[in-house]
Scaffold this motif. Sequence first.
Motif, PDB file in Angstrom:
ATOM      1  N   TYR A 141      10.186  50.449  34.569  1.00 61.72           N
ATOM      2  CA  TYR A 141       8.988  51.070  34.002  1.00 61.72           C
ATOM      3  C   TYR A 141       7.720  50.419  34.550  1.00 61.72           C
ATOM      4  N   ASP A 142       7.707  49.093  34.605  1.00 57.20           N
ATOM      5  CA  ASP A 142       6.511  48.400  35.089  1.00 57.20           C
ATOM      6  C   ASP A 142       6.278  48.640  36.573  1.00 57.20           C
ATOM      7  N   ILE A 143       7.352  48.783  37.335  1.00 57.20           N
ATOM      8  CA  ILE A 143       7.181  49.069  38.759  1.00 57.20           C
ATOM      9  C   ILE A 143       6.539  50.439  38.952  1.00 57.20           C
ATOM     10  N   VAL A 144       7.027  51.433  38.223  1.00 55.97           N
ATOM     11  CA  VAL A 144       6.437  52.764  38.305  1.00 55.97           C
ATOM     12  C   VAL A 144       4.982  52.727  37.838  1.00 55.97           C
ATOM     13  N   ARG A 145       4.710  51.977  36.804  1.00 54.86           N
ATOM     14  CA  ARG A 145       3.343  51.833  36.316  1.00 54.86           C
ATOM     15  C   ARG A 145       2.438  51.216  37.383  1.00 54.86           C
ATOM     16  N   THR A 146       2.975  50.292  38.153  1.00 55.80           N
ATOM     17  CA  THR A 146       2.197  49.650  39.214  1.00 55.80           C
ATOM     18  C   THR A 146       1.816  50.650  40.302  1.00 55.80           C
ATOM     19  N   TYR A 147       2.762  51.475  40.720  1.00 55.93           N
ATOM     20  CA  TYR A 147       2.444  52.502  41.712  1.00 55.93           C
ATOM     21  C   TYR A 147       1.417  53.491  41.167  1.00 55.93           C
ATOM     22  N   ARG A 148       1.539  53.846  39.906  1.00 54.33           N
ATOM     23  CA  ARG A 148       0.583  54.780  39.314  1.00 54.33           C
ATOM     24  C   ARG A 148      -0.814  54.147  39.230  1.00 54.33           C
ATOM     25  N   TYR A 149      -0.853  52.850  39.013  1.00 50.19           N
ATOM     26  CA  TYR A 149      -2.143  52.157  39.039  1.00 50.19           C
ATOM     27  C   TYR A 149      -2.770  52.280  40.425  1.00 50.19           C
ATOM     28  N   LEU A 150      -1.977  52.054  41.459  1.00 50.50           N
ATOM     29  CA  LEU A 150      -2.494  52.155  42.817  1.00 50.50           C
ATOM     30  C   LEU A 150      -3.001  53.562  43.110  1.00 50.50           C
ATOM     31  N   LEU A 151      -2.274  54.558  42.662  1.00 48.24           N
ATOM     32  CA  LEU A 151      -2.644  55.942  42.944  1.00 48.24           C
ATOM     33  C   LEU A 151      -3.848  56.416  42.134  1.00 48.24           C
ATOM     34  N   ASP A 152      -3.925  55.987  40.885  1.00 41.67           N
ATOM     35  CA  ASP A 152      -4.889  56.585  39.957  1.00 41.67           C
ATOM     36  C   ASP A 152      -6.085  55.718  39.581  1.00 41.67           C
ATOM     37  N   ARG A 153      -5.960  54.402  39.718  1.00 44.40           N
ATOM     38  CA  ARG A 153      -7.024  53.534  39.204  1.00 44.40           C
ATOM     39  C   ARG A 153      -7.574  52.530  40.200  1.00 44.40           C
ATOM     40  N   ALA A 154      -6.779  52.108  41.138  1.00 47.69           N
ATOM     41  CA  ALA A 154      -7.226  51.060  42.064  1.00 47.69           C
ATOM     42  C   ALA A 154      -8.332  51.581  42.982  1.00 47.69           C
ATOM     43  N   ASP A 155      -9.166  50.660  43.447  1.00 50.57           N
ATOM     44  CA  ASP A 155     -10.175  51.027  44.437  1.00 50.57           C
ATOM     45  C   ASP A 155      -9.485  51.573  45.682  1.00 50.57           C
ATOM     46  N   ALA A 156     -10.154  52.471  46.367  1.00 48.00           N
ATOM     47  CA  ALA A 156      -9.577  53.097  47.557  1.00 48.00           C
ATOM     48  C   ALA A 156      -9.155  52.058  48.586  1.00 48.00           C
ATOM     49  N   ARG A 157      -9.937  50.992  48.726  1.00 45.29           N
ATOM     50  CA  ARG A 157      -9.609  49.955  49.708  1.00 45.29           C
ATOM     51  C   ARG A 157      -8.267  49.313  49.391  1.00 45.29           C
ATOM     52  N   VAL A 158      -8.038  49.027  48.126  1.00 48.29           N
ATOM     53  CA  VAL A 158      -6.783  48.402  47.706  1.00 48.29           C
ATOM     54  C   VAL A 158      -5.631  49.386  47.850  1.00 48.29           C
ATOM     55  N   ARG A 159      -5.846  50.588  47.336  1.00 50.90           N
ATOM     56  CA  ARG A 159      -4.802  51.625  47.401  1.00 50.90           C
ATOM     57  C   ARG A 159      -4.397  51.915  48.841  1.00 50.90           C
ATOM     58  N   ASP A 160      -5.372  52.159  49.703  1.00 54.40           N
ATOM     59  CA  ASP A 160      -5.062  52.559  51.066  1.00 54.40           C
ATOM     60  C   ASP A 160      -4.414  51.440  51.865  1.00 54.40           C
ATOM     61  N   THR A 161      -4.826  50.208  51.601  1.00 59.88           N
ATOM     62  CA  THR A 161      -4.221  49.084  52.321  1.00 59.88           C
ATOM     63  C   THR A 161      -2.754  48.926  51.958  1.00 59.88           C
ATOM     64  N   ILE A 162      -2.465  48.874  50.663  1.00 59.48           N
ATOM     65  CA  ILE A 162      -1.089  48.631  50.227  1.00 59.48           C
ATOM     66  C   ILE A 162      -0.180  49.817  50.522  1.00 59.48           C
ATOM     67  N   LEU A 163      -0.577  51.012  50.098  1.00 52.89           N
ATOM     68  CA  LEU A 163       0.277  52.174  50.329  1.00 52.89           C
ATOM     69  C   LEU A 163       0.360  52.514  51.811  1.00 52.89           C
ATOM     70  N   GLY A 164      -0.699  52.218  52.553  1.00 55.05           N
ATOM     71  CA  GLY A 164      -0.642  52.441  53.997  1.00 55.05           C
ATOM     72  C   GLY A 164       0.457  51.632  54.649  1.00 55.05           C
ATOM     73  N   HIS A 165       0.605  50.386  54.233  1.00 56.29           N
ATOM     74  CA  HIS A 165       1.685  49.559  54.770  1.00 56.29           C
ATOM     75  C   HIS A 165       3.045  50.028  54.274  1.00 56.29           C
ATOM     76  N   LEU A 166       3.146  50.407  52.999  1.00 52.22           N
ATOM     77  CA  LEU A 166       4.439  50.835  52.464  1.00 52.22           C
ATOM     78  C   LEU A 166       4.896  52.155  53.076  1.00 52.22           C
ATOM     79  N   ARG A 167       3.973  52.953  53.549  1.00 56.83           N
ATOM     80  CA  ARG A 167       4.354  54.187  54.252  1.00 56.83           C
ATOM     81  C   ARG A 167       4.927  53.866  55.632  1.00 56.83           C
TER      82      ARG A 167
END
Length: 283
Positions: A141-167
Amino acid sequence: MKPLAAVPLVVAALATPAQAAEAKPIRVPAGTTAAWVVYDRQAGKFVATRNAHRKYRSASVVKILIAIDYLERRKSVPAADARLLKVMLRASDDDAASAFWDRGGKGQIIVRTARKLGLADTAPPPASKPGFWGYTSLSAYDIVRTYRYLLDRADARVRDTILGHLRRSTPCGADGFDQTFGIPDGVPRPWAVKQGWSGFGTTPPVRCDAKATSAPISWIAQRASRSGVPDYGRPVLYTSGLAGKGDRFVMAVLTAHPAGGTWSGSVKRITTLTRDLYRSVAS
C-alpha cells in the motif's frame, strides 16, 4: 516510529484497499507469502489488493524514497549526484544508495518521507542497524502511495527525474542480477519499474552483466542476525511501478519465498503472479 495517519492523495480515491477485489482470483504458490496493491488511476480506485498493509523489508524499493528525500531538500543537483541517481534508480546500484543514505541522515530519510507522504506502514531500519537501508519496513500500500505522490503531488522536477529513470530501468542490476522479473517480463509496455531483491546470495546464478562490481543488499543481509526485520532469513522479490497507457495502473507486488529458494524458481513465481494480476485488472 509510531504509525502515521494516512493522508488522501486525490479526491478521486474513493475505494480503500479493503474494498477492492480482483476480477479473477490469483493463485499464490504454496510456501510463498505475497502481497499486492493495484490502483487504477482512470477509474480512481483500488482494483486489486492482498495483504495490502503487511510489512516487508524494503530491499532496493526504498531507493525511491531516498531519491525523493534527496531531490526535495535541494534546488539543484550536482553532476556527480545526478550520475549517482541515475545508476541507483535505473540499475539499482547499492553503493549510490549508501552514499545518499549516509549523507541524508540514514533513518531520518525514512522519518521525513513517511511523514510527508503519509506512509503509515513505513519505518526506518532497527536502531541496531542504522546503516542497513534495505531493512526499512514498508508495505504494498505504501509503495503504491509513493508512486501516486510522484504522479499527483510532487514537483515536476522531482517527478520527471525519478520516473524518467524508472522508465529506463536496465535489464541488468548493478550487482549482476537480472532485474526483468515481474512487471518487465509479465506486463506489456509502456511501464516504469523499481525492483527489489534480497537473500539470494552475492553471486547471481547466471551473471547478467560481467562488468558489475557492486555488492547486492543480500550480502549486507547475511552479515546481520536477530534483526527483527520482516521475513529475515527468507529470500524476497519485489516488482513495483506504473503500467498501461498514460500510467493507468500503479502496481506493487511483494513476495517472500521459502528459505533456500532458488533465484530462478522465485523469479518464475513473482512473474506469473504479476502477469496474472495485470490481466485480471486490465481485461
